[in-house]
Design an enzyme around this catalytic site. Structure first.
Site: not given
Ligand code: APR
Length: 243
Positions: A132, A191, A101-102, A152, A149, A120
């Site tokens: 730079c 995911s 997470n960002v 630079c 920037c 990330h």
């Molecule tokens: N508690 C726990 N899990 C949850 C909740 C909750 N309340 N709500 C949703 N989820 C789960 C969903 O079921 C899903 O599997 O969180 C997951 C989010 O998955 P993604 O949206 O794919 O996010 P993430 O796995 O962080 O993505 C990875 O992909 O797009 C890039 O850079 C971005 O860091 C990100 C990376």
């Protein structure tokens, strides 16, 4: 809560000497920050093509569109408040908090910033798009748009890692070391489809860590987990984690 699996798990989490957390967008979902994938209809990638908005090509093709999108996401983070899962993790002083997470919600929940590894990057940082190295905390109130920037003169952009870009080397090294030494990994709200981040779970498991996966939906990471909790993070973490 209180079923035997949870009581045993509470004991394991409290006893872990070198625990790591690996979190994704689901950790911040209960704070109102949209996830990228998953069944919910407001998932970010259900309406946008990630390559258009979160890639170097997308930024160079339409910088204002990309900056506008990140401005909107940054506004959501600024307006959001840490949820009970962020607070529970912040209390767990023993754990290294590795996150995809960002947002800064873990730090705003009280987690020691040195314990939070942002694989990330951070949406609350601005950085130079060239090489730079300029970077500084973003001012959420400043008008967006393209600011050259100060070092630079190249374009500036959010301090996040885009598809096709490498992860911050030092952060990655710290995360892989923590996972190689972990005796427990708590996977929350991801995911598990984006590499190389997701490979950290396999690394921890291969190093002998006990694997716990917290996600309302089934994911490929379930097959690696010793315990799967198909629950929301904010629902279970406050009771699972040590005070
Ligand atoms: N508690 C726990 N899990 C949850 C909740 C909750 N309340 N709500 C949703 N989820 C789960 C969903 O079921 C899903 O599997 O969180 C997951 C989010 O998955 P993604 O949206 O794919 O996010 P993430 O796995 O962080 O993505 C990875 O992909 O797009 C890039 O850079 C971005 O860091 C990100 C990376």
């Amino acid at each position: 809560m209180g079923e035997p699996v949870h009581r045993e798990l509470i004991g394991r989490l409290a006893a872990a000497r070198r625990p790591v957390v690996f979190s994704g967008a689901g950790l911040s979902a209960e704070s109102g920050i949209p996830t990228f994938r998953g069944r919910v209809d407001h998932a970010l990638w259900s309406r946008h093509d990630p390559q258009q908005l979160a890639s170097i090509e997308g930024f160079e093709r339409a910088p204002e569109l990309v900056l506008e999108w990140y401005d909107w996401r940054r506004g959501l983070v600024v307006e959001a408040t840490p949820n009970s899962a962020h607070v529970a993790l912040a209390r767990w002083q023993q754990a290294t908090l590795i996150t995809q997470n960002v947002d800064d919600l873990q730090e705003r929940a009280g987690a020691d910033p040195d314990r939070v590894l942002h694989l990330h990057g951070s949406i609350m940082q601005d950085r130079c798009h060239a090489t730079c190295g300029w970077s500084m905390p973003a001012d959420p109130d400043s008008p967006r748009g393209w600011h050259p920037c100060p070092e630079c003169g190249a374009r500036t952009r959010p301090g996040v890692v885009w598809f096709g870009e490498g992860l911050p080397e030092e952060t990655w090294a710290l995360a892989t070391r923590a996972c190689s030494n972990a005796d427990l990994i708590l996977v929350i709200g991801t995911s598990g489809v984006v590499q190389p981040a997701a490979s950290l779970v396999e690394l921890a498991a291969a190093s002998g860590a006990y694997v716990v996966n917290v996600n309302p939906e089934a994911t490929p990471l379930d097959s690696m987990a010793d315990t799967c909790l198909h629950s929301a993070a904010g629902e279970v973490l406050p009771e699972l984690l040590p005070d």
